[in-house]
Write an enzyme that holds these catalytic residues in place. Sequence first.
Site, PDB file in Angstrom:
ATOM      1  N   ASP A 117      41.997  48.499  40.507  1.00  0.00           N
ATOM      2  CA  ASP A 117      42.158  47.075  40.762  1.00  0.00           C
ATOM      3  C   ASP A 117      42.459  46.794  42.227  1.00  0.00           C
ATOM      4  OD1 ASP A 117      41.581  46.042  38.312  1.00  0.00           O
ATOM      5  OD2 ASP A 117      43.646  45.644  37.713  1.00  0.00           O
ATOM      6  N   LYS A 171      39.667  41.814  41.383  1.00  0.00           N
ATOM      7  CA  LYS A 171      39.355  40.400  41.220  1.00  0.00           C
ATOM      8  C   LYS A 171      40.365  39.582  42.001  1.00  0.00           C
ATOM      9  CE  LYS A 171      39.629  41.050  36.834  1.00  0.00           C
ATOM     10  NZ  LYS A 171      39.711  40.903  35.372  1.00  0.00           N
ATOM     11  N   MET A 174      51.979  35.401  39.898  1.00  0.00           N
ATOM     12  CA  MET A 174      50.745  34.660  40.173  1.00  0.00           C
ATOM     13  C   MET A 174      51.005  33.171  40.392  1.00  0.00           C
ATOM     14  SD  MET A 174      48.350  36.547  37.302  1.00  0.00           S
ATOM     15  CE  MET A 174      49.485  36.092  35.976  1.00  0.00           C
TER      16      MET A 174
END
Length: 256
Positions: A36, A58, A168
């Site tokens: 990742d 991502k 996040m």
Amino acid sequence: MTIGKVYLVGAGPGDEKLITVYGRECLERADVIIYDRLINRKLLRYAKPGAEVLYCGKEPGKHDTVQEQIHELLVWHAQQGKTVVRLKGGDPCVFGRVGEEAEVLAKAGIPFEIVPGVTSGIAAPAYAGIPVTHRDYADSVAIVSGHRSEQVDWEALSRGCDTILVYMGAANLPDICGRLMAAGKPSDAPAAVIEWGTTERQRTVAAPLATLPDEARKAGISHPAIIIIGDVVRLRETIQWFPEGQGGVGNADASS
């Protein structure tokens, strides 16, 4: 045909030394490593000669590889008889989509293991001198996604939890703070945002809840970042130990 095995491994929060011993052992024997965006890329040096290393990161709003394609990669390589490591930042069970990937593997009849890692919501505050619990300040902790702040029951969190950890949430920081105050959290509640936690790029901004968004904006704080709200933030004044902005003991090449 011999079926391989998939290890869903937590890489830890950024400092390469914070991966578990078992996580490193999995990397060392993997035929394929699918990693990742937020892992420390120095961890890839543990790959054995000839191992295939694939990036599937991502970024917010820009997905290089969609989740369905990741599922296909995991299944396909395992079906070729290979040992596969899916390397994820932090702990794979904390907003790491490990449940989705494990379900896909189970349905395909692929053996797998989940290898826990140190999650950034605990590690980043620790490196900032903020333990998420403390006998005098906090007996409860909530882990929240800030990606869709409108779906969170902020009133319940404000009433029922001593320490709130938001993952996040950097882009939604003003909204998150506003919703917490509207839900009853005092405007002067201690709060902090920690960028690139446990790495040499770590920066921490601590401020009352009402002014945290402005202070973070002035400092240019962006993702990846952890937001922490609660009285434990006060401890930073006394026990801050990590030398932010001086290279630290970690490494920021998680980039990512």
